[in-house]
Scaffold this motif. Sequence first.
Motif, PDB file in Angstrom:
ATOM      1  N   TYR A 255     -65.646 -18.298 -15.890  1.00 14.32           N
ATOM      2  CA  TYR A 255     -65.813 -17.510 -14.667  1.00 14.32           C
ATOM      3  C   TYR A 255     -66.388 -18.414 -13.582  1.00 14.32           C
ATOM      4  CZ  TYR A 255     -65.138 -13.439 -17.616  1.00 14.32           C
ATOM      5  OH  TYR A 255     -64.615 -12.523 -18.486  1.00 14.32           O
ATOM      6  N   VAL A 256     -65.801 -18.336 -12.401  1.00 14.49           N
ATOM      7  CA  VAL A 256     -66.252 -19.160 -11.281  1.00 14.49           C
ATOM      8  C   VAL A 256     -66.946 -18.255 -10.261  1.00 14.49           C
ATOM      9  CG1 VAL A 256     -65.588 -20.746  -9.442  1.00 14.49           C
ATOM     10  CG2 VAL A 256     -64.357 -20.758 -11.631  1.00 14.49           C
ATOM     11  N   GLY A 257     -68.186 -18.598  -9.956  1.00 17.41           N
ATOM     12  CA  GLY A 257     -68.954 -17.835  -8.976  1.00 17.41           C
ATOM     13  C   GLY A 257     -70.006 -18.723  -8.351  1.00 17.41           C
ATOM     14  N   LYS A 258     -71.052 -18.091  -7.840  1.00 17.98           N
ATOM     15  CA  LYS A 258     -72.130 -18.831  -7.198  1.00 17.98           C
ATOM     16  C   LYS A 258     -73.375 -18.806  -8.080  1.00 17.98           C
ATOM     17  CE  LYS A 258     -69.739 -19.609  -3.441  1.00 17.98           C
ATOM     18  NZ  LYS A 258     -69.286 -20.950  -3.055  1.00 17.98           N
ATOM     19  N   ASN A 259     -73.990 -19.939  -8.226  1.00 15.58           N
ATOM     20  CA  ASN A 259     -75.247 -20.030  -8.959  1.00 15.58           C
ATOM     21  C   ASN A 259     -76.270 -19.096  -8.315  1.00 15.58           C
ATOM     22  OD1 ASN A 259     -78.105 -21.252  -9.226  1.00 15.58           O
ATOM     23  ND2 ASN A 259     -76.950 -22.223 -10.897  1.00 15.58           N
ATOM     24  N   SER A 260     -76.894 -18.224  -9.124  1.00 16.52           N
ATOM     25  CA  SER A 260     -77.790 -17.207  -8.580  1.00 16.52           C
ATOM     26  C   SER A 260     -79.028 -17.801  -7.921  1.00 16.52           C
ATOM     27  CB  SER A 260     -78.221 -16.236  -9.685  1.00 16.52           C
ATOM     28  OG  SER A 260     -78.887 -16.935 -10.729  1.00 16.52           O
ATOM     29  N   ILE A 264     -74.558 -22.284  -5.163  1.00 14.81           N
ATOM     30  CA  ILE A 264     -73.470 -23.248  -5.137  1.00 14.81           C
ATOM     31  C   ILE A 264     -72.460 -22.851  -6.209  1.00 14.81           C
ATOM     32  CG2 ILE A 264     -74.880 -25.126  -4.243  1.00 14.81           C
ATOM     33  CD1 ILE A 264     -75.090 -26.203  -7.105  1.00 14.81           C
ATOM     34  N   THR A 265     -71.213 -23.285  -6.024  1.00 11.49           N
ATOM     35  CA  THR A 265     -70.142 -22.913  -6.939  1.00 11.49           C
ATOM     36  C   THR A 265     -70.320 -23.582  -8.291  1.00 11.49           C
ATOM     37  OG1 THR A 265     -68.620 -22.626  -5.098  1.00 11.49           O
ATOM     38  CG2 THR A 265     -67.648 -22.920  -7.275  1.00 11.49           C
ATOM     39  N   GLU A 266     -70.124 -22.784  -9.368  1.00 10.69           N
ATOM     40  CA  GLU A 266     -70.121 -23.341 -10.704  1.00 10.69           C
ATOM     41  C   GLU A 266     -69.275 -22.459 -11.598  1.00 10.69           C
ATOM     42  OE1 GLU A 266     -74.329 -23.246 -11.695  1.00 10.69           O
ATOM     43  OE2 GLU A 266     -74.002 -21.479 -12.943  1.00 10.69           O
ATOM     44  N   ALA A 267     -68.899 -22.990 -12.753  1.00  9.82           N
ATOM     45  CA  ALA A 267     -68.081 -22.256 -13.728  1.00  9.82           C
ATOM     46  C   ALA A 267     -68.877 -22.079 -15.012  1.00  9.82           C
ATOM     47  CB  ALA A 267     -66.785 -22.997 -13.993  1.00  9.82           C
ATOM     48  N   GLU A 315     -64.427 -27.352  -5.411  1.00 11.14           N
ATOM     49  CA  GLU A 315     -65.839 -27.089  -5.674  1.00 11.14           C
ATOM     50  C   GLU A 315     -66.142 -27.128  -7.169  1.00 11.14           C
ATOM     51  OE1 GLU A 315     -66.694 -24.237  -1.780  1.00 11.14           O
ATOM     52  OE2 GLU A 315     -66.390 -23.347  -3.758  1.00 11.14           O
ATOM     53  N   VAL A 316     -65.212 -26.623  -7.996  1.00  9.81           N
ATOM     54  CA  VAL A 316     -65.419 -26.647  -9.452  1.00  9.81           C
ATOM     55  C   VAL A 316     -65.406 -28.083  -9.962  1.00  9.81           C
ATOM     56  CG1 VAL A 316     -64.409 -26.010 -11.678  1.00  9.81           C
ATOM     57  CG2 VAL A 316     -64.570 -24.322  -9.846  1.00  9.81           C
ATOM     58  N   LEU A 317     -64.474 -28.881  -9.445  1.00  8.46           N
ATOM     59  CA  LEU A 317     -64.425 -30.294  -9.847  1.00  8.46           C
ATOM     60  C   LEU A 317     -65.726 -30.997  -9.467  1.00  8.46           C
ATOM     61  CD1 LEU A 317     -60.764 -31.172  -8.806  1.00  8.46           C
ATOM     62  CD2 LEU A 317     -61.665 -31.116 -11.138  1.00  8.46           C
ATOM     63  N   LYS A 318     -66.230 -30.703  -8.285  1.00  9.61           N
ATOM     64  CA  LYS A 318     -67.471 -31.326  -7.833  1.00  9.61           C
ATOM     65  C   LYS A 318     -68.659 -30.885  -8.676  1.00  9.61           C
ATOM     66  CE  LYS A 318     -70.301 -31.907  -3.683  1.00  9.61           C
ATOM     67  NZ  LYS A 318     -70.458 -31.555  -2.243  1.00  9.61           N
ATOM     68  N   SER A 319     -68.654 -29.624  -9.149  1.00  7.85           N
ATOM     69  CA  SER A 319     -69.784 -29.109  -9.928  1.00  7.85           C
ATOM     70  C   SER A 319     -69.848 -29.690 -11.336  1.00  7.85           C
ATOM     71  CB  SER A 319     -69.691 -27.580 -10.023  1.00  7.85           C
ATOM     72  OG  SER A 319     -68.644 -27.180 -10.892  1.00  7.85           O
ATOM     73  N   LYS A 320     -68.672 -30.145 -11.867  1.00  2.85           N
ATOM     74  CA  LYS A 320     -68.586 -30.721 -13.217  1.00  2.85           C
ATOM     75  C   LYS A 320     -69.107 -29.748 -14.283  1.00  2.85           C
ATOM     76  CE  LYS A 320     -69.059 -35.478 -11.540  1.00  2.85           C
ATOM     77  NZ  LYS A 320     -69.794 -36.761 -11.648  1.00  2.85           N
ATOM     78  N   THR A 321     -68.867 -28.454 -14.039  1.00  3.53           N
ATOM     79  CA  THR A 321     -69.336 -27.444 -15.004  1.00  3.53           C
ATOM     80  C   THR A 321     -68.270 -27.086 -16.037  1.00  3.53           C
ATOM     81  OG1 THR A 321     -68.763 -25.792 -13.314  1.00  3.53           O
ATOM     82  CG2 THR A 321     -71.088 -26.415 -13.514  1.00  3.53           C
ATOM     83  N   ILE A 322     -67.042 -27.657 -15.920  1.00  5.38           N
ATOM     84  CA  ILE A 322     -66.017 -27.488 -16.958  1.00  5.38           C
ATOM     85  C   ILE A 322     -65.705 -28.884 -17.504  1.00  5.38           C
ATOM     86  CG2 ILE A 322     -63.700 -26.698 -17.521  1.00  5.38           C
ATOM     87  CD1 ILE A 322     -63.834 -24.756 -15.252  1.00  5.38           C
TER      88      ILE A 322
END
Length: 479
Positions: A255-260, A264-267, A315-322
């Motif tokens: 799930y992709v959303g905003k860190n509470s 910022i965007t993260e998955a 944004e997901v690529l930048k977050s490196k959360t996947i």
Amino acid sequence: MKSSVKIGRDNTNDIEINEPRISRNHAIITDLGNGTYEIKDLGSTNGTFVNGERTSRMIILPDDKVEVASCLVNWYPVFSEPDSSRQFSSINEEPFSSIRKTISIGTDKENDMVLSETFVSNFHAELSLLKNGDYYIRDLSSSNGTFVNGARIMAKNFTKTDVVKIATIDLPKNWFLHKKLQQNLYRDHKKTWLISITLLVLTTISVLSYFNSCNWFNYGCNLSTQQIYLKNKNCLVHIVHEYYYKIDFQGKTYYVGKNSLFKITEANPDKENLLPYNSVSGSGCFIKTDGTILTSAFIVNPWLNESEWNTMIREVLKSKTIKNFALDRDYQICGESKDLKWLANGMVNNVQNYVAATSYISCQLNDSSSVVIRSVKKELPKNAQIIDFPLNSNQQLNPASPVYYSTGKLLQYNSVLQDTFYVAGESVDINRPVLQSITKTLPKLPEGSIVLNERGELLGHIQQQKLILVQHYYKQIKN
């Protein structure tokens, strides 16, 4: 002298009121020692009132009017009584409904109900039938009082099951069958009947004339902007949609959303502590009586927006959360609603007035992408109506000019939603099953705005500032 006076139904109170709506310990009044008093409600069910205003605690003066539930309390003299004394208060209510018929009760022969009893006064009480079907009795300053369910009253509402005593005797059996208390539907309301029938006939003629003015009188076929608004304002809605993106990658769903915390965007594999990625808002209209609403596919499934889609991926690529996620890998993108809701035109913009909705999820944009949401209540709100939608898949109509576009004002919290219409002079060929650009002279229209012809009939709706004609989604709406 008393320093405080307690009021309630319990016999330990300084002022006892034997009435079911009075709490056992209802209120207390305390002498503050400077000519003022403090009244405090003791958590009663039906409230404490000072000069007609409900209160939980208030500073009062000797001449202030105090009521508990609907009973007036003569409280001030009690402070000068000995501590051992207790007072009883008579119930004094206003009728709960308008009075239809009244009879008098007493020993005098001029009364409608004559009672032969020593303790009954000549003109003892008045008994009334109320519009709501209940009854109301008022004591006429009798010597020995009037009682309802054992409580002495000055005036009180009651029903046929309550026990009413005139001084020491009960009302006669079947007192409610007294001829002067019986209703005659025609005689009692003769004037109302005549007026109602006349108004019904005139209203029927007017309504038929209004809806058939074009066919009968060749009048009103082409409507003004004001007429378009009046005809369709109760069809319009404002829609808000909060959502997440979903990415299926290497057998897992993210799930992709905003860190509470940092926004910022993260998955994440789940939505816990994850805020929605974004929200969209726009317009729509009712097309079915079950609360189905027509709007743009980008309101129903906002994750179909290619521009935002690409931004989200970066944004997901930048977050490196996947882990191991890259553009050259196989992945699927879709979305999921967090909160999809709508507000009817003319309603106040607050949380209580929004209604939840559901929709079918589309993961790719095509001609079958859903353009409708469905109210979870499965009904229209009060005073709402569906859009005039006379087209069918085989019907051919002439080009429409002028064309009317719905547009909503910016909503402020606790303001009233007031959608309106812009008129454009261009001609639209509604028989062309293609996307058509709207006039450049109009301001930017809300996503999902509806488009009408000069008779107030639905032509289509706005999707990314283009007109989608009704033929594109006729079958989807019909089914």
